[in-house]
Structures are given as structure tokens and as C-alpha cells.
Design an enzyme around this catalytic site. Structure first.
Site, PDB file in Angstrom:
ATOM      1  N   LYS A 158      43.811  63.282  32.749  1.00  0.00           N
ATOM      2  CA  LYS A 158      45.031  63.522  33.531  1.00  0.00           C
ATOM      3  C   LYS A 158      45.073  65.001  33.943  1.00  0.00           C
ATOM      4  CE  LYS A 158      48.831  61.278  32.379  1.00  0.00           C
ATOM      5  NZ  LYS A 158      49.067  60.385  33.519  1.00  0.00           N
TER       6      LYS A 158
HETATM    7  N1  PMP Z   1      46.641  55.703  36.009  1.00  0.00           N
HETATM    8  C1  PMP Z   1      47.247  56.841  36.406  1.00  0.00           C
HETATM    9  C2  PMP Z   1      46.792  57.498  37.663  1.00  0.00           C
HETATM   10  C3  PMP Z   1      48.281  57.379  35.637  1.00  0.00           C
HETATM   11  O1  PMP Z   1      48.877  58.517  36.018  1.00  0.00           O
HETATM   12  C4  PMP Z   1      48.697  56.703  34.471  1.00  0.00           C
HETATM   13  C5  PMP Z   1      49.843  57.252  33.671  1.00  0.00           C
HETATM   14  N2  PMP Z   1      49.398  58.055  32.636  1.00  0.00           N
HETATM   15  C6  PMP Z   1      48.035  55.536  34.094  1.00  0.00           C
HETATM   16  C7  PMP Z   1      47.010  55.053  34.895  1.00  0.00           C
HETATM   17  C8  PMP Z   1      48.419  54.757  32.868  1.00  0.00           C
HETATM   18  O2  PMP Z   1      48.055  55.431  31.684  1.00  0.00           O
HETATM   19  P1  PMP Z   1      48.937  55.299  30.365  1.00  0.00           P
HETATM   20  O3  PMP Z   1      49.069  53.850  30.079  1.00  0.00           O
HETATM   21  O4  PMP Z   1      48.161  56.013  29.335  1.00  0.00           O
HETATM   22  O5  PMP Z   1      50.232  55.949  30.636  1.00  0.00           O
END
Ligand code: PMP
Length: 306
Positions: A158
Site C-alpha cells: 500500500k
Molecule cells: N485493493 C486495494 C487497492 C486496496 O486499497 C485495499 C484496501 N486496503 C484492498 C485491495 C483490500 O485490502 P484489505 O482487505 O487488506 O483492506
């Protein structure tokens, strides 16, 4: 969705009032997106906060730092303690979102990570309700923007600057009257939503793109896969073509913000008769039970209670 900040944040190695946690307009991270973050949910029930899968979030956060080749002066267990202390200080009485953020805090104007090998670090907390609707279906469109690839800006981490990609896809979708975007990678394969992972159900099999198809390694994605397997639902992580999703029996997004949000239309093709599908329903109901601390088997294992 309107959110408000909680009174305390962690900034420059100490707890401060959130409104006092400020940086210069010349901050390197502000100009170039030289930062990494994570997003963690805390669910409020019975005067407690259930922090969902904190260890997995922190592991991903540390991996993101490693990927971009920088460090912060905190171990995972120290980060965990800071987060728990911050929640205690802020005493939320509502669902909340916790955002650890490591960033190039220098005012050096070069887009270069070398100068900032030790990053600045902060955490803040906001209130958070629904990010996408979870009780009604959402409409999605296949975006004309392509997902960033691993050798350009690693999608699995991220990385702050990477979110221009999400913002472009989301803007296009909402400008055109859809709720959410589904983004393809440079090979034309399905990746994910603008801030969520993506699943379809076809012939009772749960299908989701591979982690090598330029997606964020979602904590909720992993959770849903684990739950599906426990329910004896066959799971297939594989490359997904665009036109496969038009004929899916069910489709949904997952994410920390998004939670589990089901899709009723993709590019105006109706999915699941426009209703919540059976497998989607099973997984969604179980997910919400767990995050609110109501499931004997999983809540204790996956939620840190504060
Ligand atoms: N894809 C993107 C681009 C995101 O920003 C997120 C949010 N974190 C997710 C997928 C989902 O990840 P998570 O389940 O860890 O929040």
C-alpha cells in the site's frame, strides 16, 4: 461517508493532539507519494473495540517498507502496542479506522528514497461507517484505466503514490454513474476494485485473481478465502478474464473499508438477478459476525480486543 478524526494521534514518536500533527508543505512524501500505509478496522460492540487481524495488517505494513527499501524504528510488536495505546487514549464508542503511515518527512525536493532511509511514522484514527453499501448491491464498471504493475509501482504494497491509480478509476466510475470500478492489469486480466479485492462465484466455485496479478494482498481477501474453505466452498485463485465476470453467478468486493460489498451489475449486465447471491450471503453474514466479536471460533483468534 463522513468521518471525523479522533482527538489523539501518534506523531514524531509521541502521542499528540491530532490537530497538532502537522507537516511542512515541502514534505517529500506530499510531493512524490513517498510513503506507505495500512488501514485497519476496529469494530465497536459491548463497550469494546475488536481490532480485526491486526497482526496481518502490521506484517503487510512491514513488508511494504521492505519492498520500497526503507525502515522505521519500530518492530511489529512495538507498533501493535502503540496502536492499542492509541485506541485506549481515544476511547472510541463507534466503529473506527486506524491508519499507520510511514513517510519521507524530509523537505528534500528530490524524488529519491535514499535520502530518507529512516522514514517518519505516524498513526491517526477516524470514525468509519460504510465505505460502500453492504446491504444493497453496487453497480460496477470495468475501468479504462489499467492497474499499476509490479515493476512500475508494486500493487501488493500500500504505497501512497500508487493511489492516484485508484483515484482515477474511482473518478471515472462515479463520473459515469457507477458506484465502483473494476480495474484490469496491463495484460487485460481482472485485478480488483479501486480500494478492494474482487471475487466472483461461478458454478458454486469462489474465484478471485491471483496475488501475482497486480493486486493488493488484501487481509479481507485472505479472510474470505479461509472462511470459504472452512465452509467447504471450493476456492480457485486464478487469472480472471474480463468477459468471465459478465456471466458470473455472483460477484463482490472485499476490503477493510469496503468490508464485503456485493455487486448487482457490471457494465450494466445484471449479476445474480440483481440480488445478494447465496455464497456471498453466507460469507457476508459470517464475516460481520466475526468482526463484531460474536463468533466463538474466529473472533477470539482474529480480533484483538481493546
Ligand atoms: N485493493 C486495494 C487497492 C486496496 O486499497 C485495499 C484496501 N486496503 C484492498 C485491495 C483490500 O485490502 P484489505 O482487505 O487488506 O483492506
Amino acid at each position: 461517508m463522513t468521518s471525523s478524526a479522533f482527538p489523539f494521534a501518534f506523531f514524531n514518536k509521541k502521542f499528540v493532539k491530532t490537530e497538532e500533527a502537522k507537516v511542512s508543505i515541502m514534505t517529500n512524501a506530499l510531493q512524490y507519494g513517498n510513503g506507505v500505509f495500512d488501514g485497519i478496522r476496529g469494530y465497536y460492540r459491548n463497550k469494546k473495540i475488536f481490532v480485526f487481524r491486526l497482526d496481518l495488517h502490521l506484517e503487510r505494513f512491514q513488508n511494504a517498507l521492505k519492498i520500497i527499501g526503507v525502515t522505521i524504528p519500530y518492530s511489529t510488536s512495538q507498533l501493535k502496542k502503540i496502536i492499542i495505546d492509541l485506541i485506549r487514549k481515544n476511547r472510541p464508542n463507534t466503529d473506527c479506522y486506524i491508519r499507520p503511515f510511514a513517510y519521507a518527512g524530509s523537505v528534500n525536493t528530490k524524488p529519491n528514497l535514499d535520502q530518507d532511509e529512516i522514514f517518519n511514522f505516524c498513526i491517526y484514527m477516524i470514525t468509519m461507517g460504510e465505505y460502500l453499501p453492504t446491504k444493497v448491491g453496487v453497480s460496477a464498471m470495468v475501468s479504462s484505466w489499467r492497474r499499476i504493475s509490479d515493476n512500475a509501482i508494486p500493487a501488493r504494497a500500500k504505497i501512497s503514490g500508487a493511489y492516484i491509480n485508484s483515484s482515477l478509476a474511482k473518478k471515472e466510475a462515479t463520473d459515469r454513474g457507477f458506484t465502483e470500478a473494476i480495474v484490469l492489469n496491463e495484460c487485460g486480466h481482472v485485478t480488483e476494485g479501486s480500494a478492494s479485492n474482487f471475487f466472483i462465484v461461478k458454478n458454486s466455485i469462489l474465484i478471485t485473481p491471483l496475488i501475482t496479478d497486480d493486486i493488493v494482498e488484501g487481509v479481507t481477501r485472505r479472510t474470505i478465502i479461509e472462511l470459504a474453505k472452512a465452509l467447504n466452498i471450493q476456492v480457485n485463485e486464478r487469472t480472471v478474464d474480463r468477459t468471465e465476470i459478465y456471466t458470473a453467478d455472483e460477484a463482490f468486493f472485499t476490503g477493510t473499508g469496503v468490508q464485503l460489498s456485493w455487486i448487482n451489475k457490471i457494465d450494466k449486465r445484471i449479476i445474480s438477478n440483481g440480488k445478494r447471491g447465496k455464497i456471498t450471503g453466507l460469507l457476508q453474514d459470517l464475516f460481520f459476525q466475526i468482526v463484531y466479536g460474536e463468533n466463538k471460533k474466529y473472533s477470539q483468534e482474529w480480533c484483538t480486543t481493546v
